[in-house]
Design a protein around this motif. Structure first.
Motif, PDB file in Angstrom:
ATOM      1  N   ILE A 168      -0.449  -6.074   8.914  1.00 50.77           N
ATOM      2  CA  ILE A 168       0.631  -6.151   7.906  1.00 50.77           C
ATOM      3  C   ILE A 168       0.307  -6.997   6.448  1.00 50.77           C
ATOM      4  N   PHE A 169      -0.715  -7.879   6.775  1.00 55.36           N
ATOM      5  CA  PHE A 169      -0.938  -8.553   5.364  1.00 55.36           C
ATOM      6  C   PHE A 169      -2.028  -7.676   4.505  1.00 55.36           C
ATOM      7  N   GLY A 170      -2.663  -6.900   5.145  1.00 52.97           N
ATOM      8  CA  GLY A 170      -3.558  -5.876   4.455  1.00 52.97           C
ATOM      9  C   GLY A 170      -2.613  -4.779   3.770  1.00 52.97           C
ATOM     10  N   LEU A 171      -1.518  -4.418   4.413  1.00 48.71           N
ATOM     11  CA  LEU A 171      -0.593  -3.483   3.673  1.00 48.71           C
ATOM     12  C   LEU A 171       0.104  -4.159   2.665  1.00 48.71           C
ATOM     13  N   ILE A 172       0.357  -5.780   2.418  1.00 52.18           N
ATOM     14  CA  ILE A 172       0.664  -6.124   1.550  1.00 52.18           C
ATOM     15  C   ILE A 172       0.094  -6.447   0.563  1.00 52.18           C
ATOM     16  N   ALA A 173      -1.214  -6.750   0.663  1.00 47.76           N
ATOM     17  CA  ALA A 173      -2.350  -6.707  -0.248  1.00 47.76           C
ATOM     18  C   ALA A 173      -2.469  -5.451  -0.984  1.00 47.76           C
ATOM     19  N   ASP A 174      -2.553  -4.374  -0.229  1.00 43.71           N
ATOM     20  CA  ASP A 174      -2.769  -3.064  -0.717  1.00 43.71           C
ATOM     21  C   ASP A 174      -1.614  -2.539  -1.681  1.00 43.71           C
ATOM     22  N   TYR A 175      -0.478  -2.965  -1.263  1.00 44.43           N
ATOM     23  CA  TYR A 175       0.574  -2.664  -2.131  1.00 44.43           C
ATOM     24  C   TYR A 175       0.552  -3.466  -3.402  1.00 44.43           C
ATOM     25  N   ALA A 176       0.113  -4.816  -3.231  1.00 49.43           N
ATOM     26  CA  ALA A 176       0.079  -5.574  -4.469  1.00 49.43           C
ATOM     27  C   ALA A 176      -0.894  -5.011  -5.607  1.00 49.43           C
ATOM     28  N   ARG A 177      -2.130  -4.429  -4.906  1.00 50.47           N
ATOM     29  CA  ARG A 177      -3.334  -3.973  -5.527  1.00 50.47           C
ATOM     30  C   ARG A 177      -2.645  -2.748  -6.330  1.00 50.47           C
ATOM     31  N   ARG A 178      -2.042  -1.834  -5.666  1.00 47.63           N
ATOM     32  CA  ARG A 178      -1.341  -0.871  -6.145  1.00 47.63           C
ATOM     33  C   ARG A 178      -0.478  -1.073  -7.578  1.00 47.63           C
ATOM     34  N   LEU A 179       0.325  -2.023  -7.359  1.00 50.61           N
ATOM     35  CA  LEU A 179       1.202  -2.355  -8.367  1.00 50.61           C
ATOM     36  C   LEU A 179       0.396  -2.779  -9.553  1.00 50.61           C
ATOM     37  N   LEU A 180      -0.681  -3.593  -9.305  1.00 49.57           N
ATOM     38  CA  LEU A 180      -1.561  -3.951 -10.479  1.00 49.57           C
ATOM     39  C   LEU A 180      -2.467  -2.817 -11.252  1.00 49.57           C
ATOM     40  N   GLN A 181      -2.548  -1.844 -10.552  1.00 49.10           N
ATOM     41  CA  GLN A 181      -3.238  -0.710 -11.067  1.00 49.10           C
ATOM     42  C   GLN A 181      -2.795  -0.234 -12.211  1.00 49.10           C
TER      43      GLN A 181
END
Lengths: 110, 176
Positions: B163-176
């Motif tokens: 789950i934390f990985g998903l959240i981190a991945d989502y945050a990374r996509r937002l920053l891209q």
């Protein structure tokens, strides 16, 4: 690259649907074709996951269609089977036929 | 009373001939009404509508005039004309799929097939409306299809990265 005989059932179904619908195979038409023929409805997520796998394996190719105003300016993505894909499908179906030969299954055509 | 599947789009279609009603599409009001009742001769309405469930048709003045002869012939044979016909009120062609569901699908699918997937969902949505489904029901079906499409990918990703990985991945996509 996918082993030529190593196609899953859904991959076989997708390849056959793409061949049947050529050149108008895209997400909705592929899903409808499978639903019409075998009464099984896959989600678009599943369909695109399989299509991605097949495309990465070089078994199918995709091309973008023209965007229309009706479709909000988005483009359809059409899929066609590649030569490798046809060979893989043939090999996979042959392997299945070889396993079936000699067996008497109720309701089977062959 | 006969029921026809009619899609008028946004065009105002006038039935030629005295004493007949206009057909119009009201986008701004009365969208909740499911049917519009008009009085017109069947021959003309069939000509206007075409086959049941067909693509919307736009007729030229010449084509409309051609229906006059058919009406006159029909009127000569039947004293009951004109009769009342009920036509389903079409959904607004401007109706959009639920934005939140679109965003959810956008976030959860790979960029490579994102547009195509959204396009397919949109096509099914528009098809539902064309079949005469209510906007609310079409929205529900869109949500169902959207969630059905992204759930396997979300579960697979959650198994792989948590789950934390998903959240981190989502945050990374937002920053891209």
């Amino acid at each position: 690259m996918t082993d030529v005989t190593d196609l899953t059932l859904i991959e076989q179904q997708m390849l056959l649907a793409i061949m049947r619908l050529h050149p108008n195979a895209y997400g909705v038409s592929i899903r409808d074709e499978i639903k019409t023929r075998i009464n099984k409805e896959y989600s678009f997520g599943s369909i695109y996951a399989v299509l991605e796998r097949l495309e990465n394996g070089g078994l199918i190719e995709s091309r973008e269609g023209e965007a229309t105003a009706v479709r909000g300016g988005r483009k359809k993505l059409y899929f066609t089977i590649a030569g490798t894909g046809e060979k893989a499908l043939q090999a996979s179906l042959n392997a299945m036929d070889a396993m079936r030969s000699g067996l008497k299954l109720k309701g089977a055509f062959a | 009373m006969s029921t026809f599947n009619l899609l008028l789009e946004t065009h105002s279609i006038k039935l030629a001939g005295a004493g007949e009603a206009n057909l119009w599409h009201q986008v701004s009001n009365n969208d909740s009404l499911s049917t519009a009742t008009i009085a017109a001769s069947p021959a003309k309405i069939v000509a206007l509508i075409g086959t049941e469930g067909a693509t919307p048709l736009v007729f030229t003045a010449g084509q409309l005039a051609a229906t006059e002869a058919a009406d006159e012939a029909a009127a000569a044979g039947s004293a009951a004309l004109p009769r009342e016909v009920t036509i389903p009120r079409p959904a607004s062609p401007r109706t959009e799929p639920p934005r939140a569901a679109e965003l959810l699908v956008s976030w959860c699918t790979k960029k490579r097939y994102r547009e195509a997937l959204l396009d397919d969902l949109d096509e099914v949505f528009q098809c539902d409306l064309t079949k005469g489904m209510t906007v609310a029901r079409a929205h529900l079906r869109y949500w169902g299809a959207a969630l059905h499409s992204i759930t396997p990918q979300l579960l697979e990703a959650a198994k792989r990265i948590g789950i934390f990985g998903l959240i981190a991945d989502y945050a990374r996509r937002l920053l891209q």
